[in-house]
Scaffold this active site. Sequence first.
Site, PDB file in Angstrom:
ATOM      1  N   CYS A  91       0.798  -1.234   0.000  1.00 37.66           N
ATOM      2  CA  CYS A  91       0.000   0.000   0.000  1.00 37.66           C
ATOM      3  C   CYS A  91       0.825   1.275   0.000  1.00 37.66           C
ATOM      4  O   CYS A  91       0.684   2.106  -0.891  1.00 37.66           O
ATOM      5  CB  CYS A  91      -0.927   0.055   1.217  1.00 37.66           C
ATOM      6  SG  CYS A  91      -2.078  -1.306   1.314  1.00 37.66           S
ATOM      7  N   HIS A 123      -1.869   6.860   4.317  1.00 37.79           N
ATOM      8  CA  HIS A 123      -0.776   5.885   4.387  1.00 37.79           C
ATOM      9  C   HIS A 123       0.591   6.402   3.955  1.00 37.79           C
ATOM     10  O   HIS A 123       1.473   5.613   3.604  1.00 37.79           O
ATOM     11  CB  HIS A 123      -1.122   4.605   3.616  1.00 37.79           C
ATOM     12  CG  HIS A 123      -0.731   3.367   4.368  1.00 37.79           C
ATOM     13  ND1 HIS A 123      -0.989   2.100   3.933  1.00 37.79           N
ATOM     14  CD2 HIS A 123      -0.064   3.231   5.536  1.00 37.79           C
ATOM     15  CE1 HIS A 123      -0.522   1.231   4.796  1.00 37.79           C
ATOM     16  NE2 HIS A 123       0.053   1.890   5.784  1.00 37.79           N
TER      17      HIS A 123
END
Length: 522
Positions: free
Chosen positions: A77, A140
């Site tokens: 990710c 993130h």
Amino acid sequence: MAVAALTLILFSALICCSVTEKLHNGSPPNIIIMLMDDMGWGDLGVFGHPAKETPNLDAMAAQGMLLTNFYTANPLCSPSRAALLTGRLPVRNGFYTTNGHARNAYTPQEIVGGISKDEILLPAMLKKNGYVSKIVGKWHLGHRPAYLPLENGFDEWFGAPNCHFGPYNSSITPNIPVYNNSEMLGRYYEEFPINVKTGESNLTQIFLKEGLEFIHRQTKAQQPFFLYWAPDATHTPLYASRSFLGKSQRGRYGDAVMELDYSVGQILSSLQSLGIEKNTFVFFTSDNGAALTSRTNGGSNGPFLCGKETTFEGGMREPAIAWWPGNIKEGTVSQQLANVMDLFSTCLSLAGISAPDDRVLDGLDLTPVLLNLSHSLENRPIFYYRGNEMMAVRVGQFKAHYWTWTNSMEEFKQGVNFCAGQDVPGVTTHNQTEYTLQPIIFHLGRDPGEKFPLSVLTKEYLDALRSVSAVVEYHEKTLVPGVPQLNMCDQAVMNWAPAGCEKLGKCLDAPKSKPWKCSWPH
Ligand SMILES: *[C@@H]1O[C@H](CO)[C@@H](O)[C@H](O)[C@H]1NC(C)=O
Ligand SMILES: *[C@@H]1O[C@H](CO)[C@@H](O)[C@H](O)[C@H]1NC(C)=O
Ligand SMILES: *[C@@H]1O[C@H](CO)[C@@H](O)[C@H](O)[C@H]1NC(C)=O
Ligand SMILES: *[C@@H]1O[C@H](CO)[C@@H](O)[C@H](O)[C@H]1NC(C)=O
Ligand SMILES: *[C@@H]1O[C@H](CO)[C@@H](O)[C@H](O)[C@H]1NC(C)=O
């Protein structure tokens, strides 16, 4: 004054010459990037999933362009998202590790690393031509205040620094704050509930509402916008709202996909009802392949081998649809080799903004492909990285694996297998303490599943090796790695510092779990 005027002249010169300028009399299109979390290539009906439970995405493809050779920059990710927003390989933008190359920002310790101040993100670039940018969902790129979206070019944010990953065990609530701009509204599992047992959560609904509200507001204000819509319902623990739970043929994963598909349909139809669809470029993709470790809680990578965390096609080939009625011809399919970093360059081109020239960009401007101005771009390579390790490279139909890592020895002992049920002897399993000095080469055209390596004795192998080697040699010779931001095993990482939840006064202690092990020699 003089300086301002000069700046204006220079700026006008910079924005004069894009493709869109010619097409649209200077009004730059709105941009929406829809980024899914761990959704696989094979999850969409249009890519062949037999459940056919993605009618809105299938319609989006029918009205736009399907890209069948679209890649992420990394099978995880954080680095994938960093690549999208910087237009640069993680090894350049700093989203990589130099120790334990198989690891990145996945443990709670990731709170230490984040996007470097030296990077320029897409929303900051788009601002040069008056765009207002919002991220909805998962960020993130770092948890600490200086790493958060509003510090990195976004004007608005609704979401969390990480996904809702966890709880690792039922007695630990993951410490994941939810922000509305700079105000912390609560935390996942508490003020924003996710029922791990039933899978019920209203988060996708909330993300949809936030996205639609922004679109409406910007349309009313007649200001170009960039919406980065990044929901995370297909990352375990999976969730969907009550009206979707139990509705799919694919269990909770399918329920989450159905709700995301529904939401995509809502966004596209609201563009149409606002009458801005011809002036809004929408791109749908995913951050990495479906996680085979999740087994029935994970998605499908279609015909491709392995999944998330690996550099086989299942880890890095992504579903991709471009939609822009009146500009992108409906029902087209492109086999152009393309990747998430191209979105950076493409969006700048659409917005009429020159790309930064003080750094190496890894993306290409895809507008000639999207608008059918030419059939394909140069025969560009695709690099498959984990950490600072160039694992594989694709040139044309040939893909050479220099290292087919699928697990660290630690993980192997724990029974973790990122190719669960798909192991190919000699390909996914071999002595992983050695580099493959002679790369394993596949022809992805006739062997998309990477099961039949070319024999090293054939002329085809030698020819492929020659062309791939030239690309690799140049890449390695010219690559200047960025300063690594995610080294997990440095002492600093152990000195966990909670951030973001001060307002609620509910900070958890550092997890007392074992520090991440760096048993892998790279
Ligand atoms: C879960 O976390 C609690 C609190 O740290 C710990 O006491 C317990 O042993 C953990 N359980 C498992 C199964 O790891
Ligand atoms: C988020 O903040 C904005 C103002 O900054 C406010 O108008 C909006 O109502 C807030 N949204 C939520 C869900 O709190
Ligand atoms: C979702 O929203 C519905 C309707 O407002 C509510 O009844 C339900 O409790 C919510 N679910 C969760 C998990 O928050
Ligand atoms: C793309 O353009 C070429 C001519 O340059 C044309 O032959 C072809 O039909 C076009 N394709 C589509 C899908 O419009
Ligand atoms: C794997 O390769 C290493 C390094 O060449 C060697 O020391 C080791 O014995 C090999 N292991 C197996 C199981 O072949």
